[in-house]
Enzyme design. Structure first.
Site, PDB file in Angstrom:
ATOM      1  N   CYS A  83       4.380 -46.552  -6.998  1.00 44.74           N
ATOM      2  CA  CYS A  83       4.634 -47.579  -5.984  1.00 44.74           C
ATOM      3  C   CYS A  83       3.416 -48.477  -5.739  1.00 44.74           C
ATOM      4  CB  CYS A  83       5.156 -46.939  -4.702  1.00 44.74           C
ATOM      5  SG  CYS A  83       5.894 -48.136  -3.568  1.00 44.74           S
ATOM      6  N   HIS A 195      10.086 -44.156  -6.555  1.00 43.12           N
ATOM      7  CA  HIS A 195       9.487 -42.899  -6.099  1.00 43.12           C
ATOM      8  C   HIS A 195      10.138 -41.719  -6.815  1.00 43.12           C
ATOM      9  CE1 HIS A 195       6.948 -44.373  -2.815  1.00 43.12           C
ATOM     10  NE2 HIS A 195       7.825 -45.360  -2.759  1.00 43.12           N
ATOM     11  N   GLU A 197       9.305 -38.692  -6.737  1.00 44.02           N
ATOM     12  CA  GLU A 197       9.333 -37.529  -5.839  1.00 44.02           C
ATOM     13  C   GLU A 197      10.489 -37.595  -4.852  1.00 44.02           C
ATOM     14  OE1 GLU A 197       7.397 -40.105  -5.645  1.00 44.02           O
ATOM     15  OE2 GLU A 197       6.791 -40.543  -3.576  1.00 44.02           O
TER      16      GLU A 197
END
Lengths: 217, 257
Positions: A83, A195, A197
């Site tokens: 990001c 993202h 995650e």
């Protein structure tokens, strides 16, 4: 033991990416740190980022993170930027006026829709931030895409995007009003705008691929 | 293909327990928010919203531990709302693993707090919860005002002007709840939703009143919502998340299937 250093420069939540990496195997050891020797002795490095670029860059320079990232890439250690971490690698960003960035990748960071309104191809207004799950179209056969279907959806949340100056480093594209760089790759560096995650199965697969990656394209 | 519309199940929690009741799960402890969040994530939920209704200080500490536990096991975005009043509250929740915080009453009592929060942590993690109620009479042009305290306390603020102001202060998303529809199961207030969605550039989450899957479709297609939030239709097993996603996709809405 597979040691991962998550670079801590005081910006945002590093918990999620650490926990996601730890969930992938008992032999994964994650350390959140800003210590140069700890970072450079790890097997691989995650360079995260959240929030406004001016504050991010100020902390990166204050803590000497820029030097650490350059050193890591010089010795071809695998680095995953996420990001705002990816945006910080570019030449500059127009967020917060104009902010000079690390210049490790060719291109600049621009706002969706500029000062006007972002529209899709049918002229329908698109909301900014670009928030939610969008398709990621792979543009090369990088090891980090192993086991991930082309066009899979990943979670994005950002108002600024990378306008790339050299298509050679493009690894994936996403469409939001126009095509933009969703992932970049250069030697042992891989950078994603989304993202992983927070992208459930596909995101965890990408992180698993990163843990297995030797840094070669 | 394009950006998908989101389905967000909402967990109302008190002292670390889900309190509205969840009947669809065949698990021993139906009040465990971590277990419930994991089930929803596995079912394909696009995000989870965790609404903390705990009032006590001790309960808050439990909440932080619960957020940590959810974020350690559930790898989709997590929004935490309820009782967010200070920058320290936000930092605590983000550090615990929340991706976004939802600010409600504190935005009304101190609008500058939203500006400070967005400057400090970035707009991407600041959701402003807008609780609106229709105040115009039948036959008059529609007009909605902001209410606090679960819809009991009027503020006199015009809902559309308020949403625009919150976005200009840096809110990255609006969580819009119709106080008239909340708990009624007769569907979203579509006119309210459309008015707010057209008025702001940021995504709007529709909330309050979902009773069936067509309501979710209407919220997106007629109300202009970018995401739909629901609790009871999923908690009580009336509909599953995959079923809702398929239903919406069959009606032309882009979904993550």
């Amino acid at each position: 033991m597979n040691r991962v250093a998550v670079i801590d420069y005081g910006m945002g939540n590093l918990h999620s990416v650490s926990k996601a990496l730890e969930s992938l195997g008992a032999d994964v050891q994650v350390e959140i740190t800003s210590d140069a020797s700890r970072i450079l002795s790890a097997d691989r490095i995650v360079f995260p980022g959240v929030g406004a670029i001016r504050d991010c860059m100020a902390e990166i320079l204050r803590l000497g993170i820029d030097v650490i990232v350059r050193d890591a890439l010089a010795c071809e250690k695998p680095v995953l930027a996420i990001c705002v971490g990816m945006q910080a690698l570019m030449q500059s960003s127009e967020e917060n006026g104009h902010v000079s960035c690390l210049g490790l990748l060719p291109g600049t960071v621009k706002r969706f829709g500029g000062t006007g309104t972002l529209q899709d191809t049918d002229g329908k207004r698109l909301k900014v931030p670009h928030m939610g799950w969008n398709n990621v179209y792979q543009t090369d056969a990088h090891p980090l895409w192993h086991g991930i279907e082309d066009g899979s959806r990943f979670y994005f949340v950002h108002s600024y995007f990378v306008a790339l100056a050299d298509a050679d480093v493009l690894a994936a594209e996403t469409e939001y009003g126009h095509r933009f760089a969703a992932a970049l790759s250069k030697k042992s560096l891989f950078a994603v705008q989304f993202h992983p995650e927070k992208s459930q199965h596909c995101g965890l697969q990408l992180l698993r691929n990163f843990l297995d990656w030797d840094g070669q394209c | 293909m394009a950006l998908a519309k989101r389905i967000i199940p909402c967990l109302d929690c008190d002292k670390g327990r889900v309190v509205k009741g969840v009947k669809f799960l065949d698990i021993r402890d139906a009040g465990d928010p971590v277990e419930i969040a994991r089930r929803y994530s596995d079912a394909g939920a696009d995000e989870i919203t965790f609404l903390d209704i705990t009032a006590s200080h001790e309960g808050r500490e439990t909440t932080v531990k619960t957020v940590e536990a959810i974020a350690s096991q559930v790898f989709i975005p997590l929004t935490v709302g309820g009782g967010i009043r200070t920058l320290e509250d936000i930092r605590t929740m983000l550090n615990a693993g929340a991706d976004k915080v939802s600010i409600n009453t504190a935005a009304v009592t101190n609008p500058e707090f939203v500006r400070q929060a967005a400057e400090k942590f970035g707009s991407q993690c600041i959701v402003v919860a807008v609780d609106a109620k229709k105040v115009s009479a039948e036959g008059e042009p529609a007009h909605w005002e902001i209410f606090t305290h679960g819809g009991r306390k009027a503020t006199g603020l015009d809902a559309i002007a308020w949403a625009k102001r919150m976005v200009s202060y840096g809110a990255g998303e609006i969580l819009l709840t119709s106080m008239d529809r909340d708990g009624t199961k007769i569907g979203f207030d579509l006119a309210l939703n459309r008015a707010i969605s057209d008025a702001v550039d940021v995504p709007v989450i529709a909330s309050g009143g979902v009773g069936n899957l067509q309501h979710l479709v209407d919220g997106v297609l007629q109300g202009g919502a970018d995401a739909v939030l629901a609790a009871s239709i999923f908690h009580f097993g009336e509909y599953s998340i995959p079923q809702a996603k398929r239903y919406m996709a069959e009606r032309g809405i882009t979904m993550r299937l």
